[in-house]
Every structure is written in structure tokens, then in C-alpha cells.
Design an enzyme around this catalytic site. Sequence first.
Site, PDB file in Angstrom:
ATOM      1  CB  CYS A 138     -15.370  23.336  14.008  1.00 22.05           C
ATOM      2  SG  CYS A 138     -15.697  22.315  12.952  1.00 22.05           S
ATOM      3  CB  CYS A 169     -16.294  24.189  21.034  1.00 21.16           C
ATOM      4  SG  CYS A 169     -18.078  23.987  21.367  1.00 21.16           S
ATOM      5  CG  HIS A 170     -12.316  23.122  19.364  1.00 16.63           C
ATOM      6  ND1 HIS A 170     -11.622  22.748  20.356  1.00 16.63           N
ATOM      7  CD2 HIS A 170     -13.395  22.210  18.930  1.00 16.63           C
ATOM      8  CE1 HIS A 170     -12.219  21.664  20.616  1.00 16.63           C
ATOM      9  NE2 HIS A 170     -13.169  21.345  20.230  1.00 16.63           N
ATOM     10  CB  CYS A 182      -0.708  -0.030   1.072  1.00 18.24           C
ATOM     11  SG  CYS A 182      -2.023   1.360   1.582  1.00 18.24           S
ATOM     12  CB  CYS A 186     -16.275  17.577  16.567  1.00 18.21           C
ATOM     13  SG  CYS A 186     -15.017  17.699  17.614  1.00 18.21           S
ATOM     14  CB  CYS A 214      -4.418   0.098   0.564  1.00 20.18           C
ATOM     15  SG  CYS A 214      -3.192   1.590  -0.080  1.00 20.18           S
ATOM     16  NE  ARG A 259     -13.033  14.793  18.840  1.00 22.90           N
ATOM     17  CZ  ARG A 259     -13.633  14.529  19.907  1.00 22.90           C
ATOM     18  NH1 ARG A 259     -13.214  14.225  21.192  1.00 22.90           N
ATOM     19  NH2 ARG A 259     -15.138  14.932  19.715  1.00 22.90           N
TER      20      ARG A 259
END
Lengths: 156, 103, 266
Positions: free
Chosen positions: C175, C178-179, C65, C227, C101, C223
Site C-alpha cells: 500500500c 503508492c500511499h 442491530c 487497492c 446482524c 476501497r
Amino acid sequence: MNQTETFGPIGRRQFLRAGAAFAALAIAPIKLLASMVRPEGAFQATTVEATLAELGMQPVESSDIVLETPNIAENGAVVPVTVTSSIPNTSRIFVMVEKNPNPLAAIFDIPEGTEASVQTRVKVAQTCLLYGLVEADGKLYMTTRETKVTLGGCGG
Amino acid sequence: MAGRIRIRAQKQGEYTEVKALMRHPMETGMRKDAAGEPIPAHFITEVAGKHGEKVVMSAQWGAAVSQNPFLGFRFKGGESGDEVSVSYIDNKGETGSGSTKIR
Amino acid sequence: MTTRKVLIAALAVVVPIASAVADGGVFDEYREMMGDDNPAIFVIEEGEEFWLQELGPKQVSLETCDLGLGPGVVAGAYAQLPRYFADTDQVMDLESRLVHCMVELQGRDPEDVHAKPYSLRGDMGTEIEALAAWIADQSSGVPIAPGQDQPQERAMYDLGEQLFYYRAGPHDFSCATCHGQDGARIRLQALGNLAKHEDAASAYASWPAYRISEGVVRTMGWRMRDCFRQQRLPELIMGSEASVALQMYLAVNAAGAPMSAPGLKR
């Protein structure tokens, strides 16, 4: 409960055989070491008092046990615990979590030559007292410490 | 994939410090899976640590020990190159073991 | 040279990692007691085994791969993702590349791979999680350097930036809600300002991570998806353009910092 079936020096094949025997009989608990007798009643007990009653010993507070746990745990699923005893002839160390469904989490046998100090990680369902108990010369000693369990960040 | 144990054993003065991590789900039997079905209890019940053939630690656990459990202890008398092993057996009769040489 | 490229070039020299966090160190004692005994070590081993295992209708391994540095080159590959791949004419993250792959080399059905990419409660891990843990570990210490030479790669960054600030869903969240600010927390947990290098670096470098609360390794793609779930947006599909774009945005913001995954998180 006291009927034990022991399997000698640890080898994978013997364990597999042990597993088969367990499946077939489903009576005799399998042992890693012949010396281990599991106090099933104590592990099943649902309160600290009932656990101590099952163990058949009442502890006295001792300042010779150091119980290290975080004041605040970032996650109750994994709370580091260290119990260290300076009581002479410490033979066993117990870890209990007051408000868990079954408070007794672990029992450690301390043979001659092994330091009376163990480290593990336990689940703590909610903010409560953790107990470090020590058995020495047939007597039980204890110390406690509170660990606060916080909610995580984004809910999971 | 269960059954693995990673061990580090390091000489510290007259003691040998052992740190073991075990690959195990440590299910309490009180949780439900994504489909709402109960996940059966599955947890390590006994652990034994050996220096050569000598038992230097034994433990009995309930389901409250965390997933992928950690165990740390120290014993006297190990020398660099000696073998240290840790084994477990769980409530289903499944076993795991691992060994290392003292550094 | 664009402003962003100048920034990346500068950051490649200095690689600060945030150590002070917005939770005021309340968990420092806990984290210190946890030490460096990360159960991800098992998942890394399992990932390497998956890589070498002959799977799918063609019964071949993933050993050939190409993760961007040539067929079979794993060391350092994760740090340079997402990147443009000429063979698919797409900008891909690790997860979309792995699926590619599995389909091309092993002859597997992409729907099967997508059926359950991430662990559910009670699982000990999935193939994708294990592969990601091992492949990311093979970039440990390597500076984050996602592809930004190709126009498709720069367009992917721009799309990611747009998505980062795009408000949607029943809560009208982006996003950035909060971030996008310094020193913010949710409960006692620090929320990094992912538009800034320092916070983006400490976040991006530590994923995939062993998630203590779930007992499994989670990927950067997971992750992003989680979110989206927190924002009450539709499920973010693994390896989708939106997922790759958001990862590209974070990776570029984090560029220059060394990878230190798999991390250990609450």
C-alpha cells in the site's frame, strides 16, 4: 414518428397506464407534455454536421451565449455544463458534444418567464468541443468550448 | 428504486432557482455488464418542470446526459411556499417525479 | 499510555483537514462546478429503507442491530468503527458487523450476503452500499474515534500497519508504494500519504463515497479491495481480518477528524 399520444396532468396512475399502452402498442411515443416533439433524427445523428442538418438550421457564432464547462474534467462520465443566453426571445437551448457517438445531448425549451440559462451534466467521451446552441426567433446561434477529459487515477 | 427526484427551489430576488437530481441509470446501450452482455439503453427522454400547474421548463434528453442527472434552471414569479415539481419519462416508458415548496 | 494513544488524544483536539492537494488544484474548477449536489442522497434514503425492511427467513428488520453503541443506535456509530465486539469476540468493521446482524437477526445465509456485496457495472447499488451510505451519513460531523482501548483493537492496528507496508504480488507492491509518500500522484490524481494524519483524515472521513465514474456509492471496504486489485493481490474478502486491519490502520491515523461521508469522488 409524429404520431403522438398524450397523457394529461401528471399522475402516477396515468403514467402506469401510459406505460401499459406503450408496451401494448409500441408505436406511439409517450409524452410528458403534448407540446414536445422529439427530433429523433437529430438525437440519432453521429456528427455535429448531421445533427444540424436534421435540425434544419445552420448556426452563426454568437458572443451572447456563455458556455461554462470545466477546462479539465476529472471524469468524462460527468461534466458540468451551463449554457446562458442573452439573445432576446431565446426559446430553446441545445447542448452538443462534438465527439460523442451521438453529439446531441439535450434540448431545453425556455418558456416566457424562465431565464435563458440551464445547468446540467453530460458524458464526454474524449477531449473535444462542447457546443452551446441557442434558438431565438427561428434562428440558431452557437458558441463552443473545449473540455479536456483526463484518465482517472487507478484505472476505474 | 428508480423514479425519485430530489428538488431544491430557492427564491433569489425575482427568480426562483430550481435544482433537481434524478435517480436514473442513463444507460447508453453501448456498455457491457460484468458478464460481457450488452446493457440495454435506458435513459430519460423528457423532463418537465412545473410551478404549480404552469410549465416553467421542459427538456428532451439523449443518453449522453450523465447518470443520476442534474438539472438547474431559474424562473420568474415563484413565491415562498409555492409548489415546484419535476417529472421525467424514459425510453422504457418509466416515470419519475418529485416536488418541493419554494424556500 | 502508548505513544500512539498520546497522539490520538492530541489529534482529538486539533482537527485539520487537508485542502491543498498534490494535483495542484487542476480539478478545482471542475469540483466547484459539481457543487454539493451529491447523488449519494438517494443511496442514503435507500439505506434507511433497507435498515427498516423485514428481510430473511426470520422476516425482521435490522433495527435492533448493535453497531457498537447499543442495539439500534446508528447515530455516531460509524465514526467509532472498527471496534471490538464482545458478542463475537472479534474486531469488526461496518461491513462485517452488518453481515453478522443479517445472519443473527434476519437468519440470512452469509454466503448470500457475500455473493455480491458491491455493485458491478450497470448496477445502481447494493444493500451493503446503501446501508453503509446511510449509516456513515448518521456520523456526519462526528470525530473519527475507532476502538483502541482493547488489546484486540490495538493488535488489529498493528496488523493493519504491517499489511500497509507488506510488499507482495507480481509487482512487489505494498500500500505504501503508492500511499507512503507526500505529494505523489497517479496521472493527475493525488495519492495521499495515508501513514500521515492529514491525508489519512481527508481520505477516511470521505468514505463511503459516491463514485462519479461508476455512478454508485462505494464503501471503505470496497476501497481496500480495489487497492488490492490494483496491486494484483488476491481478492480481499469483505469484512475479512485483512480488510478490517487496514481500515483500523487508516481510521486510527485519521482519528479526531470529523466524518464527512458520503463523499463525492471522481
